[in-house]
Design an enzyme around this catalytic site. Structure first.
Site, PDB file in Angstrom:
ATOM      1  N   LYS A  53       0.840  -1.204   0.000  1.00 15.42           N
ATOM      2  CA  LYS A  53       0.000   0.000   0.000  1.00 15.42           C
ATOM      3  C   LYS A  53       0.878   1.258   0.000  1.00 15.42           C
ATOM      4  O   LYS A  53       0.549   2.251  -0.656  1.00 15.42           O
ATOM      5  CB  LYS A  53      -0.921   0.005   1.225  1.00 15.42           C
ATOM      6  N   GLU A  76       1.095   6.768  -6.674  1.00 12.23           N
ATOM      7  CA  GLU A  76      -0.018   7.730  -6.760  1.00 12.23           C
ATOM      8  C   GLU A  76       0.500   9.175  -6.727  1.00 12.23           C
ATOM      9  O   GLU A  76       0.042  10.023  -7.493  1.00 12.23           O
ATOM     10  CB  GLU A  76      -0.959   7.464  -5.588  1.00 12.23           C
TER      11      GLU A  76
END
Lengths: 291, 291, 291, 291
Positions: free
Chosen positions: C164, C171
């Protein structure tokens, strides 16, 4: 004054010589008995009059830590240990605490100077208590360059290594600056003689510096750098500098890119660029080079 | 020897003084009649004995171009024009061609030294034909610093401005290097006195340089830089350096990031960061700061 | 199956709803009694049949750590705790050890989905022992999107949060990519309608993505982003990603520059750029902007 | 409607097929007679009814320029030429002017879609006069994807290639983002199965995208990317994007670093890193790797 010096390698050995030339008495210990004055840390402590000062000049990390721990058992209240190695500043609080339990002082010293320090002096950035630093001032004065600069008491324990770490971060980006200029000049069809351009910059320019003098020396002996591979190690301070930028939310693009350029220089092939090549091949049918 | 100097601002005016102090006769022209010796380019050309040498020291771009064009109509075969301004190297071939039609020589000179040049000398990087450069050597010798460095004949027409452009690109990254180190030290809780650390670095360190000396001066007069805004112009050479990196496929991360940092410093608000904030708000419901 | 859910904020509350909609029984606890089913962790544990599964969805760091410690005292051998928060992967080994002492299993789950997760499902990246993950699979299946992707058992304890973290690093750079493109298009005189260009990119292009869809939404409601300030927080994962790049000697220029752009966006004035401005003033007499 | 298509390679050939499938009549010319319908540009012009529309799909630069010039001599007032190649936006004003002399319209079209365009449609970004674009709309409608997006009239002549250029700049940084994430995951000891992590990201995450789908495909066929070398070409748009950032003073760190990473990937050895290695050797006596 008297000083114990632990670690008589390239740095420690030359620092001992410079101190002795200045009239100090230095008792040296090294794992290599050929260069050592005593054969153990215990013997080194024995050979010094209290209150003692012991300078540790061994590799950062485990070697320094275990040396400090051993000294904690050998030294007495009122003695002082200096860590002059390239330790991470976060190690200093640990070392200081280890020694403080026995009333032993601790000073961290960032040392710059490399192979030139013996003759030109070593720049020193130190951290520690005011009284501890003051007691060691004769040692610092002998080690530092002869001019009015080259020594700073930067703050409490850790400040010396911190200032040295930032010094090295700056150094990475300065070296990268000259290196990028070098590559661009070499790539261009406009400039005939790149080494002469660098040599000319040594006076009157905005970018004159000691590193530029060294660049000129390097190009004097190897004008096209044919005998050097573009492979560059890093010794920790650059990484710690970027870590600190991240911790303190300080953008450090030039320093960080200089560090990344070193990482890249050590890769046989870049996994990231393999991924980009594979992606291009997927969407565009671009040819990939395969092994 | 005799020289015409066109443009008697901060740079040209001081260069005229330095040349005169060295025994050269300099006829100066400037749009400002208070500082000029003659009241037109024609009068300047008139006042010099053939073969003439005329040094153009006016703003790069249109001003330099039109001056060269006017000189092309006034000078005679065998004369030489020097462009000592911060012209882009690609302008030099154009200027040289304009003059060559009339048998007039052309030399481009990148000049470094700023406000210090009058007393310390100007570093000169020149491009042009061997014969043209040789004829101007007395002028170069008077302008350059007194040591053995500070002058280079870097190649043909354009090479002088090219070398100066790369010099400035390196300068951008060096300044950024010190600036990043400064910000990190200021942000850290470890170091008490940042100006003293910078001062100490002036001797014995790997990063000692003239720029570091200036940084020390700046911090002496304004230790927290309270009286300076973080707004930085750029004069063209940095942008041209990156353009050249792109053209020649030379990666220039440190220089380019230094240039981008200047761009960013001049923005009231960043459109890119507005876009990132808007995106975060879309997917995460993260609050945005609104005006 | 039964699940305890600790933390019923924006994320935890919606995840509870999605799980219940899928037929699971979820007992929720929150410090806010208005949204909680039980009024203490003890009551939550009491309300579940053994062997229990408890999902912790509270802020990373101290809150998660203390919740896990309290659960260690309340749960029994064979129970499992899931940390679904944005914890640093290095916290997971600590949490796992705390629980393992009592025979309690531990799984870390990186959760992506934001405000869209309730309807579209949450992407899950989990780390932990095979048996623990298998027991929780019905819960993961209910939370994840309906397609064939959106779930991965990435490795042992810590692997979920690690995956993550890297997801978020990617991102950052993707958002920066669109943002830089946005700023360039807005700055250019060539393109008339930037929002329409972004909208058109949503199909058929190489850069189509969910983030691009969101960018289009953002520009629909505020075409010039007039109501957003260029101020961007970061939640930790970006910083940890760069720290990992440094630790593992992996160059991460795009991700790191994206993080630095966020740091810069939050500065009133840049100390580094003040230093550059001060330096330029020293050598060139360049005017500085002062406050 | 009728259209002439010049250049029947991977892109032009497939676009012709897609247009014909939509019911348009396309007359194709290519230097390779095996794929061409006519054997010269003159024959192509002859085969079309006035007012004609001719789509040029040949390599950017010299090939496109000379094709447009030849068409200027063959076409008549009221005809339109489309440049659908990867031309630099600055070429468009030149081409438009060449054609305008004969009353021939000009539209520039940035085309995205690669090998997938035949079945999925091509995203189109076009620049030109409103009337010219309107007349070509049936062609654009047949080429574009079937959804509501994938086409934009971005502005006057040049706007289409400009938008496509920025699209590619964004693409560079997005690919770099995934690539950096890939390298970090591969380097880490925490994550066991990197391809599975990428696969899981395809749904429910913030970073899902078409490029991510392709990354998954690439890893399906070569999980360790063993058969790809980390060598990446660039086709011009990335360089032009950075040039525009420099011209317009727009900081583009992520896009630029992505471009530099490609430059570096193509170097056998880095001259800059040779310089850094040589410098380190000078001041520290650090060993250099020599060839």
């Amino acid at each position: 004054m008297q000083l114990g010096m632990i670690g008589l390698g390239k740095m420690g050995g030359n620092m001992k010589l410079r101190l002795e030339k200045a009239g100090h008495r230095v008792v040296g210990y090294d794992r290599n008995p050929d260069v050592a004055d005593v054969d153990s840390l215990a013997a080194l402590v024995e050979a010094l009059d209290a209150p003692r000062a012991v300078w540790v000049m061994v590799p950062a990390g485990e070697a320094t830590r275990s040396t400090v721990e051993e000294l904690a058992g050998l030294l007495s209240e009122g003695d002082i240990v200096v860590d002059g190695g390239n330790s991470r500043f976060t190690d200093d609080a640990v070392n200081a605490k280890t020694l403080a339990a026995g009333g032993i002082g601790y000073v961290d010293a960032g040392v710059s100077g490399g192979v030139w320090g013996l003759t030109e002096g070593y720049a020193l950035m130190v951290g520690g208590a005011e009284a501890d630093v003051r007691r060691l001032q004769p040692v610092f004065d002998a080690l530092k360059p002869e001019g009015e600069h080259g020594f700073v008491h930067a703050g409490g324990v850790g400040a010396g290594h911190y200032a040295k770490m930032v010094h090295n971060g700056i150094e990475y980006a300065m070296m990268q600056a000259y290196a990028e200029g070098y590559e661009l000049l070499e790539a261009s069809e406009y400039v005939d003689n790149v080494p002469e351009v660098f040599k000319s910059w040594r006076e009157g320019t905005v970018i004159r510096s000691w590193l530029l003098d060294l660049m000129d020396r390097a190009l004097d002996s190897d004008p096209k750098l044919d005998h050097v591979k573009g492979y560059v190690e890093d010794s920790g301070e650059g990484r710690w500098t970027v870590d600190e930028g991240i911790r303190l939310r300080v953008p450090l693009p030039a320093i960080t890119e200089s560090l990344f350029a070193r990482f890249t220089s050590r890769q046989e092939d870049s996994p990231a660029m393999k991924a980009v090549a594979a992606l291009r091949n997927q969407f565009g049918g671009h040819a990939v080079k395969s092994d």
